[in-house]
Design an enzyme around this catalytic site. Sequence first.
Site, PDB file in Angstrom:
ATOM      1  N   SER A 182       0.820  -1.225   0.000  1.00  0.00           N
ATOM      2  CA  SER A 182       0.000   0.000   0.000  1.00  0.00           C
ATOM      3  C   SER A 182       0.846   1.264   0.000  1.00  0.00           C
ATOM      4  O   SER A 182       0.365   2.324  -0.380  1.00  0.00           O
ATOM      5  CB  SER A 182      -0.965   0.006   1.191  1.00  0.00           C
ATOM      6  OG  SER A 182      -0.256   0.030   2.401  1.00  0.00           O
TER       7      SER A 182
ATOM      8  N   HIS B 290       9.810  -1.360   1.839  1.00  0.00           N
ATOM      9  CA  HIS B 290       9.899  -1.540   3.290  1.00  0.00           C
ATOM     10  C   HIS B 290       9.783  -3.005   3.650  1.00  0.00           C
ATOM     11  O   HIS B 290       9.065  -3.760   2.995  1.00  0.00           O
ATOM     12  CB  HIS B 290       8.812  -0.730   4.018  1.00  0.00           C
ATOM     13  CG  HIS B 290       7.430  -0.950   3.488  1.00  0.00           C
ATOM     14  ND1 HIS B 290       6.981  -0.368   2.321  1.00  0.00           N
ATOM     15  CD2 HIS B 290       6.406  -1.699   3.950  1.00  0.00           C
ATOM     16  CE1 HIS B 290       5.734  -0.742   2.093  1.00  0.00           C
ATOM     17  NE2 HIS B 290       5.359  -1.562   3.062  1.00  0.00           N
TER      18      HIS B 290
END
Length: 114
Positions: free
Chosen positions: A95, A100
């Site tokens: 999203s 990450h």
Amino acid sequence: MSTCIFCRIVEGSIPAKVVYQDEDTLAFDDITPQAPVHTLVIPKRHVAAVQDLGEADQALLGRLLLTCRKVATEKGLADSGYRIVANTGRDGGQSVFHLHFHVLGGRHLAWPPG
Ligand code: 5GP
Ligand code: ZN
């Protein structure tokens, strides 16, 4: 000012609970934790996703995983275990399009994922 939310955290224009940082990587707690420990590990340089990495990023990838290990150790997960997740693209459920790694732990994590 950057439009990328995680670049803004790197710049310091959006606050975050920083757990660890070095020259190339930053670790901060997820704003919506899914486990007692839920920390995100990112490169300070903007890279959108795992799929955008190349041969030149070998050292950065190593640093990112070592930062995940450091976070897990500092959060007390070395013995109990933990999970490192990199959601990638639409079907991966990504999203935020700044690379990450989620470091999750502090409870038993089910497998397989939904
Ligand atoms: P993804 O769904 O892309 O794998 O993970 C994005 C993660 O970023 C989510 O777990 C979400 O809670 C977290 N997140 C989104 N916006 C912010 C923010 O502004 N600050 C922090 N600390 N985490 C965020
Ligand atoms: Zn970014």
